[in-house]
Design an enzyme around this catalytic site. Sequence first.
Site, mmCIF file in Angstrom:
data_model
loop_
_atom_site.group_PDB
_atom_site.id
_atom_site.type_symbol
_atom_site.label_atom_id
_atom_site.label_comp_id
_atom_site.label_asym_id
_atom_site.label_seq_id
_atom_site.Cartn_x
_atom_site.Cartn_y
_atom_site.Cartn_z
ATOM 1 N N ILE A 116 -60.272 -28.431 73.579
ATOM 2 C CA ILE A 116 -59.696 -27.986 74.841
ATOM 3 C C ILE A 116 -58.942 -29.134 75.487
ATOM 4 O O ILE A 116 -59.495 -30.219 75.679
ATOM 5 C CB ILE A 116 -60.805 -27.502 75.808
ATOM 6 C CG1 ILE A 116 -61.676 -26.445 75.133
ATOM 7 C CG2 ILE A 116 -60.213 -26.985 77.107
ATOM 8 C CD1 ILE A 116 -62.994 -26.189 75.837
ATOM 9 N N CYS A 117 -57.704 -28.896 75.838
ATOM 10 C CA CYS A 117 -56.889 -29.895 76.528
ATOM 11 C C CYS A 117 -56.982 -29.614 78.032
ATOM 12 O O CYS A 117 -56.220 -28.826 78.582
ATOM 13 C CB CYS A 117 -55.437 -29.816 76.037
ATOM 14 S SG CYS A 117 -54.356 -31.041 76.802
#
Length: 171
Positions: A109-110
């Site tokens: 997840i960014c």
Amino acid sequence: MYTKRLQKEIHKLLTEQSNNEQLIKQQQNNNTNLPTSGMGIDIFLDPPNDNSLKIMYCTIIGAKHTLYENEKFRLKFTFPDDYPLQSPEVVFVPPFIPLHEHVYTNGHICLNILYDGWSPVMNVQSVCMSIQSMLSSATEKKKPRDNDTYVMTNMNISPKQTRWWFHDDKV
């Protein structure tokens, strides 16, 4: 250090989960339709009898009136020994990975609060809510532009070892 803090967080989440379940049962029994947020967080530990609390799984449900409404996604939290001073590693677990421009197909997840933007006042619930908010802001379901390259080059690497470039301030 992290065990006591996590025990408090788990207790709070379980209490809220129980209260929400009671409210839903009341609504069903009274045949009423009270408004609900559409946000849900279920937690469970792995393994269930593990006293170390090193790994925790949470299931989040997509918020109402969003592209992900009522979809369930599983997150894996891995806590460092110096939690909450350092952020946990948080990834989506296959096959419960949403198609989103800030979520890679390997589950990474960014999201800046998981890395440089982490603060010790954050907790499991605030992370889950931030991820739900990120999903809710999506206008279309699509993979990140660099998904294939990233996944190929970061196959067995923790997302915390990635040098993320946060360029989307809309999330």
